[in-house]
Design a protein around this motif. Structure first.
Motif, PDB file in Angstrom:
ATOM      1  N   GLU A   5       0.831  -1.209   0.000  1.00 23.26           N
ATOM      2  CA  GLU A   5       0.000   0.000   0.000  1.00 23.26           C
ATOM      3  C   GLU A   5       0.865   1.258   0.000  1.00 23.26           C
ATOM      4  OE1 GLU A   5      -4.025  -1.340   2.396  1.00 23.26           O
ATOM      5  OE2 GLU A   5      -2.167  -1.138   3.535  1.00 23.26           O
ATOM      6  N   VAL A   6       1.980   1.200   0.713  1.00 18.15           N
ATOM      7  CA  VAL A   6       2.911   2.326   0.734  1.00 18.15           C
ATOM      8  C   VAL A   6       3.473   2.576  -0.664  1.00 18.15           C
ATOM      9  CG1 VAL A   6       5.188   3.069   1.541  1.00 18.15           C
ATOM     10  CG2 VAL A   6       3.544   2.132   3.169  1.00 18.15           C
ATOM     11  N   THR A  12       7.267   5.112  -0.276  1.00 17.12           N
ATOM     12  CA  THR A  12       8.468   4.446   0.243  1.00 17.12           C
ATOM     13  C   THR A  12       9.548   5.490   0.541  1.00 17.12           C
ATOM     14  OG1 THR A  12       7.979   2.500  -1.098  1.00 17.12           O
ATOM     15  CG2 THR A  12      10.207   2.677  -0.215  1.00 17.12           C
ATOM     16  N   ALA A  13      10.123   5.425   1.740  1.00 16.92           N
ATOM     17  CA  ALA A  13      11.146   6.403   2.139  1.00 16.92           C
ATOM     18  C   ALA A  13      12.487   6.070   1.511  1.00 16.92           C
ATOM     19  CB  ALA A  13      11.275   6.435   3.662  1.00 16.92           C
ATOM     20  N   LYS A 136      -7.756   9.844  -0.973  1.00 13.22           N
ATOM     21  CA  LYS A 136      -7.037  10.738  -0.070  1.00 13.22           C
ATOM     22  C   LYS A 136      -5.542  10.434  -0.103  1.00 13.22           C
ATOM     23  CE  LYS A 136      -7.030  12.159   4.826  1.00 13.22           C
ATOM     24  NZ  LYS A 136      -5.759  11.574   5.301  1.00 13.22           N
ATOM     25  N   ASP A 137      -5.193   9.152  -0.149  1.00 10.29           N
ATOM     26  CA  ASP A 137      -3.781   8.778  -0.136  1.00 10.29           C
ATOM     27  C   ASP A 137      -3.076   9.256  -1.394  1.00 10.29           C
ATOM     28  OD1 ASP A 137      -1.728   7.058   1.373  1.00 10.29           O
ATOM     29  OD2 ASP A 137      -1.573   6.257  -0.662  1.00 10.29           O
ATOM     30  N   ASN A 157      15.145  11.997   4.683  1.00  7.02           N
ATOM     31  CA  ASN A 157      14.529  11.183   3.634  1.00  7.02           C
ATOM     32  C   ASN A 157      13.488  11.973   2.849  1.00  7.02           C
ATOM     33  OD1 ASN A 157      16.032   8.958   4.437  1.00  7.02           O
ATOM     34  ND2 ASN A 157      14.429   8.178   5.799  1.00  7.02           N
ATOM     35  N   ILE A 158      13.041  11.359   1.764  1.00 12.01           N
ATOM     36  CA  ILE A 158      11.973  11.880   0.930  1.00 12.01           C
ATOM     37  C   ILE A 158      11.215  10.678   0.399  1.00 12.01           C
ATOM     38  CG2 ILE A 158      13.321  11.877  -1.223  1.00 12.01           C
ATOM     39  CD1 ILE A 158      12.005  14.601  -1.900  1.00 12.01           C
ATOM     40  N   THR A 159      10.004  10.873  -0.091  1.00 13.90           N
ATOM     41  CA  THR A 159       9.291   9.741  -0.681  1.00 13.90           C
ATOM     42  C   THR A 159       9.961   9.341  -1.998  1.00 13.90           C
ATOM     43  OG1 THR A 159       7.745  11.070  -2.005  1.00 13.90           O
ATOM     44  CG2 THR A 159       7.109  10.573   0.283  1.00 13.90           C
ATOM     45  N   PHE A 160       9.782   8.082  -2.385  1.00 13.15           N
ATOM     46  CA  PHE A 160      10.330   7.634  -3.667  1.00 13.15           C
ATOM     47  C   PHE A 160       9.755   8.457  -4.807  1.00 13.15           C
ATOM     48  CE2 PHE A 160       9.781   4.867  -7.443  1.00 13.15           C
ATOM     49  CZ  PHE A 160      11.120   4.794  -7.804  1.00 13.15           C
TER      50      PHE A 160
END
Length: 244
Positions: A5-6, A12-13, A136-137, A157-160
């Motif tokens: 789900e991430v 993903t970080a 929403k996600d 970090n940042i999201t992928f």
């Protein structure tokens, strides 16, 4: 939330320091030619179709074309450098982010707020996507990425999704990255030429530099000042000048 789900909306970080992803090299895998015809645009998604038309109506053509190039460059980078992230990743989320990442630079938005264009643009994108029926996600993933797409650094970090959009936008805008040597080599030359043929630059370097100059004039506190002499870096992009 499960790892799957991430991954769907790119949460993903990963390190914000892109150099850590490439071990100090310009790429993990030697780039191969990927043409526009090799990449499927998520046209079956009605939200993507509506947002694409919205962006066409709101942004100048050079900015719209830049947004489309970012989608194709991002996809090529993901396929060749980070294939492990592709299994569950939503191409619709990538398309929505690419389309909307510069919506804050629309003239009506740039002058409508004291907020930096990425922050205001992220909020505009969030509200628009929720109105159109996005989850929403997904809407929040797009918003987070837009807010941070100029947030270069070496700590944290940042999201992928955020990292991939950063790499693609920097490649198209300045072709120079503080943490990735020779980022100009992250995309195969045939990919570059085919994407530019499909979505011409139309003097993009001058257009974007002028936008940054206007934002800094209007808002000397804006986040674009986080990158010193950003407008000069854009105008000095020797890699993209032959395609302007």
């Amino acid at each position: 939330m499960s790892a799957q789900e991430v991954a769907v909306n790119g949460w993903t970080a990963v390190p914000v320091d892109a150099g850590k992803l490439f071990d100090g090299k310009p790429f993990k895998n030697i780039p191969q030619s990927v043409l526009v015809a090799d990449i499927e645009w998520p046209s079956e998604d009605p939200i993507v179709t509506k947002v694409q038309q919205y962006v066409k109506d709101k942004l100048p053509l050079p900015t719209f074309n830049h947004s489309m190039r970012v989608f194709y460059y991002s996809t090529a980078i993901m396929r060749q450098q980070f294939p492990e992230h592709l299994a569950n990743f939503s191409s619709s989320t990538l398309a929505l982010t690419a389309l909307l990442h510069d919506i804050g630079t629309a003239q009506e938005n740039l002058s409508a707020t004291h907020m930096s264009f990425e922050f205001y643009g992220g909020i505009k994108a969030l509200n628009l996507l929720l109105q159109l029926g996005s989850t929403k996600d997904q809407a929040e993933a797009v918003c987070e990425t837009i807010i941070r797409h100029q947030d270069l650094g070496t700590l944290g970090n940042i999201t992928f999704l955020g990292q991939v959009i950063q790499l693609a936008t920097i490649y198209d805008n300045v072709s120079n990255h503080p943490s990735v040597p020779n980022i100009k080599d992250i995309i195969h030359i045939k990919t570059l030429e085919d994407v530019v043929k499909a979505f011409p630059r139309l003097g993009w370097l001058g257009c974007f530099a002028k936008t940054i100059q206007e934002e800094v004039r209007l808002k000397p506190w804006c986040h674009s000042t986080h990158i010193p002499d950003f407008d000069k870096m854009i105008l000095a992009n020797e890699v993209m000048k032959p395609y302007e």
